[in-house]
Design an enzyme around this catalytic site. Sequence first.
Site, PDB file in Angstrom:
ATOM      1  N   ARG A   1      -9.115   1.398   9.064  1.00 16.31           N
ATOM      2  CA  ARG A   1      -8.680   0.025   9.345  1.00 16.31           C
ATOM      3  C   ARG A   1      -9.710  -0.744  10.152  1.00 16.31           C
ATOM      4  NH1 ARG A   1      -2.818   0.726   8.585  1.00 16.31           N
ATOM      5  NH2 ARG A   1      -1.785  -1.269   8.759  1.00 16.31           N
TER       6      ARG A   1
ATOM      7  N   ARG B   1      -0.482  -9.000  13.383  1.00 16.94           N
ATOM      8  CA  ARG B   1      -1.025  -7.969  12.481  1.00 16.94           C
ATOM      9  C   ARG B   1      -1.930  -8.601  11.428  1.00 16.94           C
ATOM     10  NH1 ARG B   1       4.347  -5.389  10.526  1.00 16.94           N
ATOM     11  NH2 ARG B   1       3.043  -4.052   9.261  1.00 16.94           N
TER      12      ARG B   1
ATOM     13  N   LYS C   1       0.842  -1.205   0.000  1.00 20.73           N
ATOM     14  CA  LYS C   1       0.000   0.000   0.000  1.00 20.73           C
ATOM     15  C   LYS C   1       0.877   1.256   0.000  1.00 20.73           C
ATOM     16  CE  LYS C   1      -1.952  -1.008   3.943  1.00 20.73           C
ATOM     17  NZ  LYS C   1      -1.299  -2.271   4.345  1.00 20.73           N
TER      18      LYS C   1
ATOM     19  N   ARG D   1      12.142  -6.657   4.721  1.00 19.49           N
ATOM     20  CA  ARG D   1      12.151  -5.244   5.095  1.00 19.49           C
ATOM     21  C   ARG D   1      12.765  -5.045   6.482  1.00 19.49           C
ATOM     22  NH1 ARG D   1       6.668  -1.806   5.258  1.00 19.49           N
ATOM     23  NH2 ARG D   1       6.199  -3.225   6.985  1.00 19.49           N
TER      24      ARG D   1
ATOM     25  N   ARG E   1      11.480  -4.001   9.478  1.00 15.26           N
ATOM     26  CA  ARG E   1      11.121  -2.898  10.371  1.00 15.26           C
ATOM     27  C   ARG E   1      10.884  -3.459  11.772  1.00 15.26           C
ATOM     28  NH1 ARG E   1       6.156   0.129   7.860  1.00 15.26           N
ATOM     29  NH2 ARG E   1       4.979  -1.135   9.331  1.00 15.26           N
TER      30      ARG E   1
HETATM   31  P1  B4P Z   1       4.697  -1.523   2.095  1.00  9.38           P
HETATM   32  O1  B4P Z   1       4.253  -0.803   0.880  1.00  9.38           O
HETATM   33  O2  B4P Z   1       5.539  -0.737   3.065  1.00  9.38           O
HETATM   34  O3  B4P Z   1       3.528  -2.146   2.951  1.00  9.38           O
HETATM   35  P2  B4P Z   1       2.217  -1.539   3.584  1.00  9.38           P
HETATM   36  O4  B4P Z   1       1.116  -2.382   3.043  1.00  9.38           O
HETATM   37  O5  B4P Z   1       2.109  -0.051   3.341  1.00  9.38           O
HETATM   38  O6  B4P Z   1       2.531  -1.646   5.131  1.00  9.38           O
HETATM   39  P3  B4P Z   1       1.967  -1.894   6.563  1.00  9.38           P
HETATM   40  O7  B4P Z   1       0.539  -2.349   6.564  1.00  9.38           O
HETATM   41  O8  B4P Z   1       3.014  -2.785   7.116  1.00  9.38           O
HETATM   42  O9  B4P Z   1       2.122  -0.562   7.371  1.00  9.38           O
HETATM   43  P4  B4P Z   1       1.321   0.631   8.011  1.00  9.38           P
HETATM   44  O10 B4P Z   1       2.333   1.677   8.072  1.00  9.38           O
HETATM   45  O11 B4P Z   1       0.049   0.947   7.302  1.00  9.38           O
HETATM   46  O12 B4P Z   1       5.451  -2.817   1.599  1.00  9.38           O
HETATM   47  C1  B4P Z   1       6.067  -3.732   2.454  1.00  9.38           C
HETATM   48  C2  B4P Z   1       7.337  -4.288   1.846  1.00  9.38           C
HETATM   49  O13 B4P Z   1       7.070  -4.983   0.629  1.00  9.38           O
HETATM   50  C3  B4P Z   1       8.354  -3.207   1.490  1.00  9.38           C
HETATM   51  O14 B4P Z   1       9.622  -3.624   1.893  1.00  9.38           O
HETATM   52  C4  B4P Z   1       8.265  -3.075  -0.021  1.00  9.38           C
HETATM   53  O15 B4P Z   1       9.493  -2.684  -0.616  1.00  9.38           O
HETATM   54  C5  B4P Z   1       7.873  -4.479  -0.435  1.00  9.38           C
HETATM   55  N1  B4P Z   1       7.060  -4.491  -1.661  1.00  9.38           N
HETATM   56  C6  B4P Z   1       6.055  -3.649  -1.971  1.00  9.38           C
HETATM   57  N2  B4P Z   1       5.514  -3.966  -3.166  1.00  9.38           N
HETATM   58  C7  B4P Z   1       6.220  -5.062  -3.624  1.00  9.38           C
HETATM   59  C8  B4P Z   1       6.135  -5.863  -4.818  1.00  9.38           C
HETATM   60  N3  B4P Z   1       5.234  -5.630  -5.793  1.00  9.38           N
HETATM   61  N4  B4P Z   1       6.979  -6.917  -4.937  1.00  9.38           N
HETATM   62  C9  B4P Z   1       7.897  -7.181  -3.964  1.00  9.38           C
HETATM   63  N5  B4P Z   1       8.032  -6.448  -2.822  1.00  9.38           N
HETATM   64  C10 B4P Z   1       7.197  -5.389  -2.649  1.00  9.38           C
HETATM   65  O16 B4P Z   1       0.897   0.155   9.508  1.00  9.38           O
HETATM   66  C11 B4P Z   1       1.828  -0.083  10.544  1.00  9.38           C
HETATM   67  C12 B4P Z   1       1.166   0.003  11.939  1.00  9.38           C
HETATM   68  O17 B4P Z   1       0.654   1.352  12.186  1.00  9.38           O
HETATM   69  C13 B4P Z   1      -0.063  -0.885  12.183  1.00  9.38           C
HETATM   70  O18 B4P Z   1       0.309  -2.202  12.562  1.00  9.38           O
HETATM   71  C14 B4P Z   1      -0.778  -0.118  13.345  1.00  9.38           C
HETATM   72  O19 B4P Z   1      -0.162  -0.367  14.578  1.00  9.38           O
HETATM   73  C15 B4P Z   1      -0.535   1.341  12.996  1.00  9.38           C
HETATM   74  N6  B4P Z   1      -1.642   1.958  12.217  1.00  9.38           N
HETATM   75  C16 B4P Z   1      -1.536   2.496  10.954  1.00  9.38           C
HETATM   76  N7  B4P Z   1      -2.725   2.951  10.535  1.00  9.38           N
HETATM   77  C17 B4P Z   1      -3.627   2.705  11.541  1.00  9.38           C
HETATM   78  C18 B4P Z   1      -5.032   2.931  11.685  1.00  9.38           C
HETATM   79  N8  B4P Z   1      -5.767   3.494  10.713  1.00  9.38           N
HETATM   80  N9  B4P Z   1      -5.619   2.531  12.843  1.00  9.38           N
HETATM   81  C19 B4P Z   1      -4.913   1.980  13.830  1.00  9.38           C
HETATM   82  N10 B4P Z   1      -3.585   1.721  13.760  1.00  9.38           N
HETATM   83  C20 B4P Z   1      -2.932   2.087  12.618  1.00  9.38           C
END
Ligand code: B4P
Length: 187
Positions: free
Chosen positions: A88, A141, A13, A128, A130
């Site tokens: 979410r 998660r 995302k 990644r 993190r």
């Molecule tokens: P990302 O693009 O970073 O993944 P994401 O879906 O955005 O991340 P996530 O759900 O973990 O995080 P968020 O910050 O929202 O990709 C992940 C990895 O995959 C990267 O290394 C990338 O390079 C790789 N990748 C991407 N596309 C690829 C492809 N096509 N092929 C290969 N590799 C690929 O949430 C983190 C925390 O914040 C939650 O757990 C929660 O605690 C909190 N939070 C955030 N929003 C919230 C909300 N609305 N309510 C409550 N808590 C919230």
Amino acid sequence: MRIVFIGPPGAGKGTQSLRLAEKLGIKHLSTGDVLREARELGTPLGLQASGYLDQGQLVPDDVVVQLVAERLGGGDCQRGYLFDGFPRTLPQAEALDKLLQEHGGQPLDLAVEFVIAEEELMNRLWKRGRSDDKEETVRERLRIYADLTKPLAAYYEQRGMLRRIDAVGALEEVFARLWDAVESVRP
Ligand code: B4P
């Protein structure tokens, strides 16, 4: 345009949203990025969010809704926005609908669900590395995603706003699918 992204952790995302927001010239807001930044700066929001982030738990709805409400009021959201990782939970989705009514009454144009298998997610997040990407935390998660966030797809589907995209493949391929979804709802 007003767009939200739904998808499990690591679905891409964040990766895709930066690019899409730039192409459309709209504001990008990742609640995850804002929470992590607040934690690094040690602000009251960051201190409140820190424990939840590390344990892979969702930050309480009222905290996140307040955060989004403040951003929506800013002038930079007037041309549209892309929310990445918000809403979410069902209460967050309902709160967003209410906020949109208060800010001019324009509904969302599109909700995109990123569809991807668990095995691929574990693989990506392991690479990644993190602080919340440890295996046990990622499992938690994913469980929370299935219980609380995935049902939002049905919420938006009932409103005719949902498009699902296959999130497996090269970044360019995934972006092309995303762009098709955007084109399908563009006026
Ligand atoms: P990302 O693009 O970073 O993944 P994401 O879906 O955005 O991340 P996530 O759900 O973990 O995080 P968020 O910050 O929202 O990709 C992940 C990895 O995959 C990267 O290394 C990338 O390079 C790789 N990748 C991407 N596309 C690829 C492809 N096509 N092929 C290969 N590799 C690929 O949430 C983190 C925390 O914040 C939650 O757990 C929660 O605690 C909190 N939070 C955030 N929003 C919230 C909300 N609305 N309510 C409550 N808590 C919230």
